[in-house]
Scaffold this motif. Sequence first.
Motif, PDB file in Angstrom:
ATOM      1  N   ASN A   4       0.820  -1.208   0.000  1.00 28.78           N
ATOM      2  CA  ASN A   4       0.000   0.000   0.000  1.00 28.78           C
ATOM      3  C   ASN A   4       0.854   1.259   0.000  1.00 28.78           C
ATOM      4  OD1 ASN A   4      -2.374  -1.469  -0.024  1.00 28.78           O
ATOM      5  ND2 ASN A   4      -2.500  -1.537   2.195  1.00 28.78           N
ATOM      6  N   VAL A   5       1.965   1.232   0.736  1.00 32.52           N
ATOM      7  CA  VAL A   5       2.852   2.397   0.774  1.00 32.52           C
ATOM      8  C   VAL A   5       3.533   2.568  -0.585  1.00 32.52           C
ATOM      9  CG1 VAL A   5       4.878   3.437   1.860  1.00 32.52           C
ATOM     10  CG2 VAL A   5       3.178   2.275   3.273  1.00 32.52           C
ATOM     11  N   ILE A   6       3.987   1.474  -1.176  1.00 29.67           N
ATOM     12  CA  ILE A   6       4.603   1.547  -2.515  1.00 29.67           C
ATOM     13  C   ILE A   6       3.606   2.144  -3.508  1.00 29.67           C
ATOM     14  CG2 ILE A   6       5.364   0.163  -4.494  1.00 29.67           C
ATOM     15  CD1 ILE A   6       7.559   0.238  -2.555  1.00 29.67           C
ATOM     16  N   ASP A   7       2.375   1.639  -3.498  1.00 31.03           N
ATOM     17  CA  ASP A   7       1.350   2.143  -4.414  1.00 31.03           C
ATOM     18  C   ASP A   7       1.105   3.627  -4.181  1.00 31.03           C
ATOM     19  OD1 ASP A   7       1.087  -0.392  -5.486  1.00 31.03           O
ATOM     20  OD2 ASP A   7      -0.723  -0.876  -4.345  1.00 31.03           O
ATOM     21  N   PHE A   8       1.039   4.030  -2.918  1.00 29.94           N
ATOM     22  CA  PHE A   8       0.819   5.434  -2.581  1.00 29.94           C
ATOM     23  C   PHE A   8       1.969   6.303  -3.098  1.00 29.94           C
ATOM     24  CE2 PHE A   8       1.717   8.877   0.467  1.00 29.94           C
ATOM     25  CZ  PHE A   8       0.655   9.692   0.150  1.00 29.94           C
ATOM     26  N   ILE A  13       4.049  10.259  -6.914  1.00 35.73           N
ATOM     27  CA  ILE A  13       5.038  10.685  -7.911  1.00 35.73           C
ATOM     28  C   ILE A  13       4.346  10.984  -9.242  1.00 35.73           C
ATOM     29  CG2 ILE A  13       6.984   9.912  -9.331  1.00 35.73           C
ATOM     30  CD1 ILE A  13       7.970   8.388  -6.800  1.00 35.73           C
ATOM     31  N   LYS A  14       3.447  10.114  -9.648  1.00 31.79           N
ATOM     32  CA  LYS A  14       2.731  10.329 -10.913  1.00 31.79           C
ATOM     33  C   LYS A  14       1.921  11.617 -10.862  1.00 31.79           C
ATOM     34  CE  LYS A  14       2.399   5.534 -12.416  1.00 31.79           C
ATOM     35  NZ  LYS A  14       1.493   4.437 -12.748  1.00 31.79           N
ATOM     36  N   LYS A  15       1.309  11.883  -9.729  1.00 33.24           N
ATOM     37  CA  LYS A  15       0.458  13.069  -9.578  1.00 33.24           C
ATOM     38  C   LYS A  15       1.266  14.362  -9.701  1.00 33.24           C
ATOM     39  CE  LYS A  15      -2.420  15.284  -6.046  1.00 33.24           C
ATOM     40  NZ  LYS A  15      -2.969  15.114  -4.684  1.00 33.24           N
ATOM     41  N   LYS A  26       8.911  -0.888  -6.836  1.00 33.98           N
ATOM     42  CA  LYS A  26       9.875  -0.629  -5.761  1.00 33.98           C
ATOM     43  C   LYS A  26      11.310  -0.534  -6.272  1.00 33.98           C
ATOM     44  CE  LYS A  26      10.740  -5.362  -4.539  1.00 33.98           C
ATOM     45  NZ  LYS A  26      11.306  -6.140  -3.488  1.00 33.98           N
ATOM     46  N   ASN A  27      11.601  -1.116  -7.416  1.00 31.58           N
ATOM     47  CA  ASN A  27      12.960  -1.109  -7.962  1.00 31.58           C
ATOM     48  C   ASN A  27      13.245   0.049  -8.911  1.00 31.58           C
ATOM     49  OD1 ASN A  27      13.695  -3.556  -6.623  1.00 31.58           O
ATOM     50  ND2 ASN A  27      12.476  -4.645  -8.134  1.00 31.58           N
ATOM     51  N   THR A  28      12.244   0.868  -9.172  1.00 34.26           N
ATOM     52  CA  THR A  28      12.429   2.006 -10.071  1.00 34.26           C
ATOM     53  C   THR A  28      13.414   2.988  -9.443  1.00 34.26           C
ATOM     54  OG1 THR A  28      10.186   1.779 -10.923  1.00 34.26           O
ATOM     55  CG2 THR A  28      11.280   3.895 -11.287  1.00 34.26           C
ATOM     56  N   LYS A  29      14.449   3.316 -10.182  1.00 38.82           N
ATOM     57  CA  LYS A  29      15.439   4.268  -9.703  1.00 38.82           C
ATOM     58  C   LYS A  29      14.876   5.682  -9.830  1.00 38.82           C
ATOM     59  CE  LYS A  29      19.436   1.416 -10.624  1.00 38.82           C
ATOM     60  NZ  LYS A  29      19.691   1.074  -9.268  1.00 38.82           N
ATOM     61  N   LEU A  30      14.930   6.418  -8.715  1.00 40.18           N
ATOM     62  CA  LEU A  30      14.368   7.767  -8.718  1.00 40.18           C
ATOM     63  C   LEU A  30      15.111   8.682  -9.683  1.00 40.18           C
ATOM     64  CD1 LEU A  30      13.573   8.209  -4.928  1.00 40.18           C
ATOM     65  CD2 LEU A  30      11.953   7.885  -6.796  1.00 40.18           C
ATOM     66  N   ILE A  68      12.378   3.741  -5.441  1.00 43.03           N
ATOM     67  CA  ILE A  68      11.095   3.928  -4.769  1.00 43.03           C
ATOM     68  C   ILE A  68      11.039   3.048  -3.524  1.00 43.03           C
ATOM     69  CG2 ILE A  68       8.613   3.479  -4.997  1.00 43.03           C
ATOM     70  CD1 ILE A  68       8.816   4.531  -7.871  1.00 43.03           C
ATOM     71  N   GLY A  69      11.637   1.866  -3.592  1.00 41.32           N
ATOM     72  CA  GLY A  69      11.688   0.970  -2.437  1.00 41.32           C
ATOM     73  C   GLY A  69      12.435   1.580  -1.263  1.00 41.32           C
ATOM     74  N   ASP A  70      13.508   2.332  -1.520  1.00 40.06           N
ATOM     75  CA  ASP A  70      14.235   3.011  -0.444  1.00 40.06           C
ATOM     76  C   ASP A  70      13.333   4.035   0.242  1.00 40.06           C
ATOM     77  OD1 ASP A  70      16.538   1.587  -1.113  1.00 40.06           O
ATOM     78  OD2 ASP A  70      17.375   3.227  -2.311  1.00 40.06           O
ATOM     79  N   LEU A  71      12.579   4.772  -0.542  1.00 36.76           N
ATOM     80  CA  LEU A  71      11.645   5.752   0.012  1.00 36.76           C
ATOM     81  C   LEU A  71      10.560   5.042   0.809  1.00 36.76           C
ATOM     82  CD1 LEU A  71      10.655   8.642   0.322  1.00 36.76           C
ATOM     83  CD2 LEU A  71       9.627   8.467  -1.952  1.00 36.76           C
ATOM     84  N   GLU A  72      10.062   3.932   0.317  1.00 28.21           N
ATOM     85  CA  GLU A  72       9.046   3.151   1.033  1.00 28.21           C
ATOM     86  C   GLU A  72       9.584   2.651   2.370  1.00 28.21           C
ATOM     87  OE1 GLU A  72       7.259  -0.321   2.664  1.00 28.21           O
ATOM     88  OE2 GLU A  72       9.128  -0.423   1.553  1.00 28.21           O
ATOM     89  N   GLU A  73      10.824   2.182   2.401  1.00 28.11           N
ATOM     90  CA  GLU A  73      11.424   1.696   3.647  1.00 28.11           C
ATOM     91  C   GLU A  73      11.512   2.822   4.675  1.00 28.11           C
ATOM     92  OE1 GLU A  73      15.140  -0.254   2.877  1.00 28.11           O
ATOM     93  OE2 GLU A  73      14.197  -1.657   1.470  1.00 28.11           O
ATOM     94  N   TYR A  74      11.907   4.008   4.237  1.00 31.85           N
ATOM     95  CA  TYR A  74      11.967   5.147   5.142  1.00 31.85           C
ATOM     96  C   TYR A  74      10.570   5.480   5.671  1.00 31.85           C
ATOM     97  CZ  TYR A  74      12.538   9.800   7.002  1.00 31.85           C
ATOM     98  OH  TYR A  74      12.513  10.887   7.835  1.00 31.85           O
ATOM     99  N   LEU A  75       9.595   5.495   4.781  1.00 33.69           N
ATOM    100  CA  LEU A  75       8.231   5.805   5.201  1.00 33.69           C
ATOM    101  C   LEU A  75       7.692   4.746   6.157  1.00 33.69           C
ATOM    102  CD1 LEU A  75       6.700   7.052   1.846  1.00 33.69           C
ATOM    103  CD2 LEU A  75       7.362   8.414   3.831  1.00 33.69           C
TER     104      LEU A  75
END
Length: 82
Positions: A4-8, A13-15, A26-30, A68-75
């Motif tokens: 759910n956090v990954i999807d959010f 980001i898309k928005k 989750k593997n997409t490089k920012l 994106i996975g790194d950001l999700e882990e922090y969140l």
Amino acid sequence: MNTNVIDFVVETIKKFHNKSEIEMNKNTKLDSLAIDSISFIRIIVEIEETLNIQFDDDFLMIEQYKTIGDLEEYLARKIDEA
């Protein structure tokens, strides 16, 4: 991992970065998304307001997150602290 956090994160980001045509996970490089610092701050503000959390000052820069996975882990850590 919280899907759910990954999807959010992906939807946020898309928005704010007009990247709706790009498939992200989750593997997409920012850095591959070419998000500028102002867009990233807008993304952070949206995340903070929606999840009712506050980013630590040391984690306000996009360079802190490779994927994106790194950001999700922090969140996930911030949500657990709340």
